[in-house]
Design a protein around this motif. Structure first.
Motif, PDB file in Angstrom:
ATOM      1  N   PRO A   8      77.619 -57.739  -4.679  1.00 30.97           N
ATOM      2  CA  PRO A   8      76.916 -57.575  -3.410  1.00 30.97           C
ATOM      3  C   PRO A   8      76.957 -56.309  -3.104  1.00 30.97           C
ATOM      4  N   PHE A   9      77.640 -55.188  -3.879  1.00 33.19           N
ATOM      5  CA  PHE A   9      77.773 -53.804  -3.332  1.00 33.19           C
ATOM      6  C   PHE A   9      76.780 -52.897  -4.227  1.00 33.19           C
ATOM      7  N   THR A  10      75.970 -53.552  -4.898  1.00 30.14           N
ATOM      8  CA  THR A  10      75.029 -52.739  -5.648  1.00 30.14           C
ATOM      9  C   THR A  10      73.704 -53.301  -5.076  1.00 30.14           C
ATOM     10  N   ASP A  11      72.611 -52.399  -5.172  1.00 27.97           N
ATOM     11  CA  ASP A  11      71.176 -52.963  -5.123  1.00 27.97           C
ATOM     12  C   ASP A  11      70.329 -52.694  -6.315  1.00 27.97           C
ATOM     13  N   LEU A  12      70.788 -53.340  -7.290  1.00 33.71           N
ATOM     14  CA  LEU A  12      69.639 -53.094  -8.698  1.00 33.71           C
ATOM     15  C   LEU A  12      68.583 -53.480  -8.230  1.00 33.71           C
ATOM     16  N   ASP A  13      68.308 -54.405  -7.500  1.00 27.90           N
ATOM     17  CA  ASP A  13      66.745 -55.140  -7.107  1.00 27.90           C
ATOM     18  C   ASP A  13      66.095 -53.740  -6.388  1.00 27.90           C
ATOM     19  N   ARG A  14      66.787 -52.986  -5.936  1.00 25.13           N
ATOM     20  CA  ARG A  14      65.942 -51.850  -5.133  1.00 25.13           C
ATOM     21  C   ARG A  14      66.082 -50.375  -5.754  1.00 25.13           C
ATOM     22  N   PRO A  15      65.689 -50.313  -7.128  1.00 27.85           N
ATOM     23  CA  PRO A  15      65.690 -48.995  -7.977  1.00 27.85           C
ATOM     24  C   PRO A  15      64.801 -47.895  -7.197  1.00 27.85           C
ATOM     25  N   PRO A  16      65.200 -46.589  -7.103  1.00 26.18           N
ATOM     26  CA  PRO A  16      64.331 -45.542  -6.789  1.00 26.18           C
ATOM     27  C   PRO A  16      62.851 -45.505  -7.510  1.00 26.18           C
ATOM     28  N   PRO A  84      66.423 -48.586   3.231  1.00 28.14           N
ATOM     29  CA  PRO A  84      66.343 -47.796   2.015  1.00 28.14           C
ATOM     30  C   PRO A  84      65.630 -48.506   0.938  1.00 28.14           C
ATOM     31  N   ARG A  85      64.620 -48.353   0.287  1.00 28.88           N
ATOM     32  CA  ARG A  85      64.001 -48.666  -1.125  1.00 28.88           C
ATOM     33  C   ARG A  85      63.850 -50.212  -0.924  1.00 28.88           C
ATOM     34  N   ALA A  86      63.714 -50.789   0.122  1.00 28.50           N
ATOM     35  CA  ALA A  86      63.262 -52.194   0.239  1.00 28.50           C
ATOM     36  C   ALA A  86      61.769 -52.517   0.337  1.00 28.50           C
ATOM     37  N   GLY A  87      61.210 -51.484   0.749  1.00 30.48           N
ATOM     38  CA  GLY A  87      59.697 -51.371   0.772  1.00 30.48           C
ATOM     39  C   GLY A  87      58.980 -50.204   0.516  1.00 30.48           C
ATOM     40  N   LEU A  88      57.973 -50.219   0.440  1.00 35.42           N
ATOM     41  CA  LEU A  88      56.983 -48.904   0.451  1.00 35.42           C
ATOM     42  C   LEU A  88      56.526 -48.295   1.599  1.00 35.42           C
ATOM     43  N   THR A  89      56.937 -47.018   1.920  1.00 35.28           N
ATOM     44  CA  THR A  89      56.691 -46.534   3.113  1.00 35.28           C
ATOM     45  C   THR A  89      56.096 -45.087   2.695  1.00 35.28           C
ATOM     46  N   PHE A  90      54.723 -44.949   2.910  1.00 36.33           N
ATOM     47  CA  PHE A  90      54.316 -43.659   2.523  1.00 36.33           C
ATOM     48  C   PHE A  90      52.866 -43.120   3.192  1.00 36.33           C
ATOM     49  N   SER A  91      52.568 -42.173   3.204  1.00 40.18           N
ATOM     50  CA  SER A  91      51.359 -41.664   3.919  1.00 40.18           C
ATOM     51  C   SER A  91      50.346 -40.556   3.001  1.00 40.18           C
ATOM     52  N   GLY A 191      55.967 -62.785  -7.818  1.00 38.50           N
ATOM     53  CA  GLY A 191      56.167 -62.723  -9.121  1.00 38.50           C
ATOM     54  C   GLY A 191      56.767 -61.263  -9.323  1.00 38.50           C
ATOM     55  N   CYS A 192      56.162 -60.376  -8.896  1.00 38.52           N
ATOM     56  CA  CYS A 192      56.346 -58.940  -9.081  1.00 38.52           C
ATOM     57  C   CYS A 192      56.812 -58.210  -7.866  1.00 38.52           C
ATOM     58  N   THR A 193      58.292 -57.931  -7.806  1.00 43.21           N
ATOM     59  CA  THR A 193      58.752 -56.934  -6.518  1.00 43.21           C
ATOM     60  C   THR A 193      59.231 -55.671  -6.970  1.00 43.21           C
ATOM     61  N   ASP A 194      58.310 -55.096  -8.227  1.00 43.89           N
ATOM     62  CA  ASP A 194      58.771 -53.718  -8.647  1.00 43.89           C
ATOM     63  C   ASP A 194      57.759 -52.961  -7.927  1.00 43.89           C
TER      64      ASP A 194
END
Ligand code: BT5
Length: 279
Positions: A8-16, A84-91, A191-194
């Motif tokens: 639970p202490f890593t977030d490998l599903d949220r790579p940079p 952090p890194r859970a979504g896309l936030t961009f302009s 099916g894709c959350t990359d």
């Protein structure tokens, strides 16, 4: 010993995200995108890009991405929250050679392009369904009745620049969202959350729609943007309640989006407001 990915202490599903890889894929001759930058943390990518446009005359096609925002903004001073890194936030910064009345289509076009790209790129659920996206006027991206993404467009005073910001929930969990009217791609079992391929697909589709729109001098009919928007719009045809900026409320059936990008409710065109779909 558990596998690392079980911890639970890593977030490998949220790579940079990697700016160099995105740049290689998206920036090139003939295209719209000129520069792509990724920041680890900032207040708001919209605020940063607007400041850069004022100070340095930043070129059209500059994209600024933040892995984390400490002061993410929505419309009317509301907040956009995203871990952090859970979504896309961009302009991105645009300088559309389009008359001011037609510029209202830029945020609508962005919401449309995000909806189109996400539906195509996020692949099927485990049950084999498509994740169907719609646009709620003016520019929320929805899955069923829940908000997946939001768009904030701001003209930069004293310049011809418009900064358009997008927030999209990708692996965000329910408890990380403000309420149960929000959703994410993982909550929809996409099916894709990359984030990397999703962002590429989104920027490509914004580019395609934007270049067609500016080639048509911003004409929403000739560029096909009004038709495509109407086809994907989940507001038109519904009974709605619209809260206008002045506090007035309009209730009735949403009938159309006119050529000026306004929502028409019972014959009355509305240029700004918050829509509630009434059941
Ligand atoms: C928006 O405003 O939906 C525009 C959001 C734009 C965010 C991007 S992130 C990159 C760029 N930099 C910024 O600072 N902003 C842009 P609005 O329609 O006003 O919706 C805001 C409302 O949506 C809030 O009041 C919450 O109710 C809700 N909300 C906040 N965070 C959310 C989330 N992650 N998912 C779904 N809904 C959210």
């Amino acid at each position: 010993m558990g596998r690392v990915s079980d911890s639970p202490f890593t977030d490998l599903d949220r790579p940079p995200l990697r700016a160099a890889a995105l740049t290689r894929g998206l920036v090139g001759p003939g295209g719209l995108w000129r520069a792509i930058e990724v920041f680890d943390e900032t207040g708001s990518t919209n605020a940063d890009l607007a400041a850069a446009a004022r100070a340095e005359g930043t070129p059209e096609g500059t994209v600024l991405i933040a892995e984390s925002q400490t002061a993410g903004r929505g419309r009317l001073d509301r907040a956009w929250v995203s871990p952090p890194r859970a979504g896309l936030t961009f302009s991105f910064l645009m300088r559309p050679a389009v008359s001011p009345p037609r510029r209202v289509w830029l945020p609508l076009l962005t919401g449309l392009a995000v909806a189109e790209a996400v539906q195509a790129a996020c692949e099927r659920t485990a049950a084999g369904r498509a994740v169907e996206t719609g646009v709620k006027w003016p520019n929320d991206v929805m899955v069923a009745e829940r908000k997946l993404a939001g768009v904030l467009a701001e003209a930069v005073p004293g310049t011809d620049a418009v900064v358009v910001g997008v927030g999209l929930n990708v692996t965000t969990r329910p408890e990380e969202l403000p309420d149960d009217r929000a959703t994410s791609l993982s909550m929809e079992d996409a099916g894709c959350t990359d984030r990397d391929p999703l962002l590429r697909a989104i920027l490509r589709q914004i580019e395609r729609r934007y270049l067609r729109w500016t080639a048509a001098a911003g004409d929403p009919e000739r560029s096909g943007v009004r038709r495509a928007y109407l086809d994907r719009c989940v507001t038109v045809g519904r009974p709605v309640r619209v809260e206008l900026p002045g506090g007035e409320t309009v209730v009735g059936r949403a009938e159309d989006i006119d050529v000026d990008g306004r929502l028409v409710v019972e014959g009355r065109p509305i240029s700004a407001g918050d829509v509630v779909h009434v059941r």
